[in-house]
Design a protein around this motif. Structure first.
Motif, PDB file in Angstrom:
ATOM      1  N   VAL A  70       0.842  -1.201   0.000  1.00 53.72           N
ATOM      2  CA  VAL A  70       0.000   0.000   0.000  1.00 53.72           C
ATOM      3  C   VAL A  70       0.874   1.247   0.000  1.00 53.72           C
ATOM      4  O   VAL A  70       0.643   2.192  -0.772  1.00 53.72           O
ATOM      5  CB  VAL A  70      -0.941  -0.001   1.221  1.00 53.72           C
ATOM      6  CG1 VAL A  70      -1.622   1.353   1.374  1.00 53.72           C
ATOM      7  CG2 VAL A  70      -1.985  -1.100   1.081  1.00 53.72           C
ATOM      8  N   THR A  71       1.885   1.273   0.850  1.00 55.54           N
ATOM      9  CA  THR A  71       2.779   2.427   0.924  1.00 55.54           C
ATOM     10  C   THR A  71       3.465   2.665  -0.412  1.00 55.54           C
ATOM     11  O   THR A  71       3.565   3.808  -0.884  1.00 55.54           O
ATOM     12  CB  THR A  71       3.836   2.214   2.028  1.00 55.54           C
ATOM     13  OG1 THR A  71       3.177   1.966   3.280  1.00 55.54           O
ATOM     14  CG2 THR A  71       4.740   3.430   2.172  1.00 55.54           C
ATOM     15  N   ASP A  72       3.928   1.604  -1.027  1.00 55.82           N
ATOM     16  CA  ASP A  72       4.581   1.711  -2.334  1.00 55.82           C
ATOM     17  C   ASP A  72       3.617   2.300  -3.364  1.00 55.82           C
ATOM     18  O   ASP A  72       3.985   3.187  -4.146  1.00 55.82           O
ATOM     19  CB  ASP A  72       5.073   0.337  -2.778  1.00 55.82           C
ATOM     20  CG  ASP A  72       5.897   0.405  -4.049  1.00 55.82           C
ATOM     21  OD1 ASP A  72       6.972   1.030  -4.016  1.00 55.82           O
ATOM     22  OD2 ASP A  72       5.459  -0.156  -5.077  1.00 55.82           O
ATOM     23  N   ARG A  73       2.379   1.825  -3.361  1.00 54.53           N
ATOM     24  CA  ARG A  73       1.380   2.298  -4.319  1.00 54.53           C
ATOM     25  C   ARG A  73       1.090   3.791  -4.109  1.00 54.53           C
ATOM     26  O   ARG A  73       0.981   4.552  -5.070  1.00 54.53           O
ATOM     27  CB  ARG A  73       0.109   1.476  -4.173  1.00 54.53           C
ATOM     28  CG  ARG A  73      -0.954   1.763  -5.216  1.00 54.53           C
ATOM     29  CD  ARG A  73      -0.619   1.152  -6.566  1.00 54.53           C
ATOM     30  NE  ARG A  73      -0.566  -0.287  -6.494  1.00 54.53           N
ATOM     31  CZ  ARG A  73      -1.644  -1.088  -6.537  1.00 54.53           C
ATOM     32  NH1 ARG A  73      -2.856  -0.562  -6.622  1.00 54.53           N
ATOM     33  NH2 ARG A  73      -1.496  -2.403  -6.498  1.00 54.53           N
ATOM     34  N   VAL A  74       0.956   4.192  -2.843  1.00 57.67           N
ATOM     35  CA  VAL A  74       0.653   5.596  -2.558  1.00 57.67           C
ATOM     36  C   VAL A  74       1.810   6.496  -2.991  1.00 57.67           C
ATOM     37  O   VAL A  74       1.604   7.520  -3.660  1.00 57.67           O
ATOM     38  CB  VAL A  74       0.350   5.793  -1.059  1.00 57.67           C
ATOM     39  CG1 VAL A  74       0.237   7.281  -0.724  1.00 57.67           C
ATOM     40  CG2 VAL A  74      -0.943   5.078  -0.679  1.00 57.67           C
ATOM     41  N   ILE A  75       3.027   6.121  -2.634  1.00 57.53           N
ATOM     42  CA  ILE A  75       4.184   6.942  -3.001  1.00 57.53           C
ATOM     43  C   ILE A  75       4.326   7.038  -4.514  1.00 57.53           C
ATOM     44  O   ILE A  75       4.707   8.092  -5.047  1.00 57.53           O
ATOM     45  CB  ILE A  75       5.464   6.382  -2.352  1.00 57.53           C
ATOM     46  CG1 ILE A  75       5.405   6.590  -0.828  1.00 57.53           C
ATOM     47  CG2 ILE A  75       6.710   7.058  -2.914  1.00 57.53           C
ATOM     48  CD1 ILE A  75       6.576   6.008  -0.072  1.00 57.53           C
ATOM     49  N   SER A  76       3.991   5.970  -5.214  1.00 56.15           N
ATOM     50  CA  SER A  76       4.102   5.991  -6.685  1.00 56.15           C
ATOM     51  C   SER A  76       3.152   6.998  -7.310  1.00 56.15           C
ATOM     52  O   SER A  76       3.334   7.393  -8.471  1.00 56.15           O
ATOM     53  CB  SER A  76       3.828   4.593  -7.252  1.00 56.15           C
ATOM     54  OG  SER A  76       2.447   4.269  -7.174  1.00 56.15           O
ATOM     55  N   ARG A  77       2.143   7.443  -6.565  1.00 58.17           N
ATOM     56  CA  ARG A  77       1.166   8.398  -7.086  1.00 58.17           C
ATOM     57  C   ARG A  77       1.566   9.850  -6.860  1.00 58.17           C
ATOM     58  O   ARG A  77       0.885  10.758  -7.317  1.00 58.17           O
ATOM     59  CB  ARG A  77      -0.204   8.127  -6.448  1.00 58.17           C
ATOM     60  CG  ARG A  77      -0.750   6.765  -6.829  1.00 58.17           C
ATOM     61  CD  ARG A  77      -2.149   6.517  -6.288  1.00 58.17           C
ATOM     62  NE  ARG A  77      -2.656   5.235  -6.752  1.00 58.17           N
ATOM     63  CZ  ARG A  77      -3.884   4.792  -6.542  1.00 58.17           C
ATOM     64  NH1 ARG A  77      -4.746   5.532  -5.862  1.00 58.17           N
ATOM     65  NH2 ARG A  77      -4.272   3.611  -7.000  1.00 58.17           N
ATOM     66  N   ILE A  78       2.659  10.069  -6.141  1.00 63.62           N
ATOM     67  CA  ILE A  78       3.123  11.440  -5.901  1.00 63.62           C
ATOM     68  C   ILE A  78       3.940  11.899  -7.103  1.00 63.62           C
ATOM     69  O   ILE A  78       4.971  11.305  -7.421  1.00 63.62           O
ATOM     70  CB  ILE A  78       3.981  11.517  -4.631  1.00 63.62           C
ATOM     71  CG1 ILE A  78       3.165  11.078  -3.399  1.00 63.62           C
ATOM     72  CG2 ILE A  78       4.535  12.922  -4.439  1.00 63.62           C
ATOM     73  CD1 ILE A  78       3.978  11.012  -2.116  1.00 63.62           C
ATOM     74  N   PRO A  79       3.496  12.955  -7.811  1.00 62.88           N
ATOM     75  CA  PRO A  79       4.256  13.438  -8.976  1.00 62.88           C
ATOM     76  C   PRO A  79       5.635  13.951  -8.550  1.00 62.88           C
ATOM     77  O   PRO A  79       5.768  14.632  -7.539  1.00 62.88           O
ATOM     78  CB  PRO A  79       3.383  14.588  -9.509  1.00 62.88           C
ATOM     79  CG  PRO A  79       2.025  14.366  -8.928  1.00 62.88           C
ATOM     80  CD  PRO A  79       2.256  13.720  -7.589  1.00 62.88           C
ATOM     81  N   VAL A  80       6.644  13.604  -9.314  1.00 59.40           N
ATOM     82  CA  VAL A  80       8.016  14.014  -9.015  1.00 59.40           C
ATOM     83  C   VAL A  80       8.501  14.957 -10.115  1.00 59.40           C
ATOM     84  O   VAL A  80       8.491  14.589 -11.289  1.00 59.40           O
ATOM     85  CB  VAL A  80       8.948  12.787  -8.916  1.00 59.40           C
ATOM     86  CG1 VAL A  80      10.377  13.230  -8.596  1.00 59.40           C
ATOM     87  CG2 VAL A  80       8.442  11.808  -7.863  1.00 59.40           C
TER      88      VAL A  80
END
Length: 236
Positions: A70-80
């Motif tokens: 879940v944490t990985d999925r959420v972080i992947s959604r943060i635009p960089v």
């Protein structure tokens, strides 16, 4: 004569799609949005999917493994941002965009600060962020500055998440401060009271106040980092 318990039909024979690790994380992600990262159990995830808890263990692992997913999925959604963006703009954008994503999934920000962003999706962000700081001239302090900026921002997001467990806290604080309005013997408390009263009378809602304070915190954190950048090299 012994009787044999009827066999459960396979999902395929029942016309149901197969269970995958991605589907499990999808369901846990939905529960996180509804209840927070600490607000669901493996049994609840399995019930949502209509499978036995052992199926979760088979495809993903224990609860910690699901939380990592879940944490990985959420972080992947943060635009960089791209690394050619000036360092101050890069971090300001990342922290504001990060807040917008993390606030949708209560508890993930706290985990990032306490445990660390130790999931694959975070690695690219860490690499780019530290590179931006190195290019800006932070040198050996780049990794510390990275941690300082992200922890300052996302710990505040964690506080915003936790505040939902105390629905009357803001009103209680306002009442406590209001008692010191116009109290010349306590100028600090009087100033806090004036701000609390003004905030309660303003049309802006609590969400806007929280966003304004988050932006303030981000800007002051960036000011602090910039002050270190501008110090003479022999005094850093």
């Amino acid at each position: 004569m012994s009787q044999t318990a009827p066999r459960r039909k396979s999902r395929a024979s029942a016309g149901l799609p197969p269970i995958t690790a991605d589907k499990i994380i999808d369901s846990a992600l939905e529960l996180t949005a509804e209840r927070g990262l600490d607000g669901w159990s493996i049994r609840q995830v399995s019930t949502k999917l209509g499978v036995w808890p052992g199926v979760i263990a088979h495809h993903v692992g224990d609860r910690e493994a699901v939380v990592m997913g879940v944490t990985d999925r959420v972080i992947s959604r943060i635009p960089v941002p791209d690394t050619d963006v000036p360092w101050r703009d890069w971090f300001g954008t990342l922290m504001l965009e990060g807040r917008a994503v993390l606030r949708q999934y209560p508890g993930v920000a706290r985990r990032m600060v306490v445990v660390g962003p130790n999931v694959p999706a975070a690695l690219s962000t860490i690499d780019k962020g530290i590179k931006v700081l190195l290019d800006a001239g932070f040198g050996g302090q780049a990794t510390q500055i990275y941690r300082y900026l992200l922890n300052s921002a996302f710990m505040l997001v964690a506080v915003e998440d936790d505040r939902g467990d105390f629905p009357t806290a803001r009103a209680d604080m306002g009442r406590a401060m209001a008692a010191f309005a116009d109290d010349d013997s306590h100028p600090g408390l009087a100033a806090a009271a004036a701000q609390a009263i003004a905030r309660s009378e303003a049309q802006a809602d609590h969400a806007e106040h929280e966003l304004d304070f988050f932006r303030f915190t981000v800007e002051r954190s960036l000011d602090g980092a910039e002050a270190m950048l501008n110090r003479p090299a022999d005094s850093r």
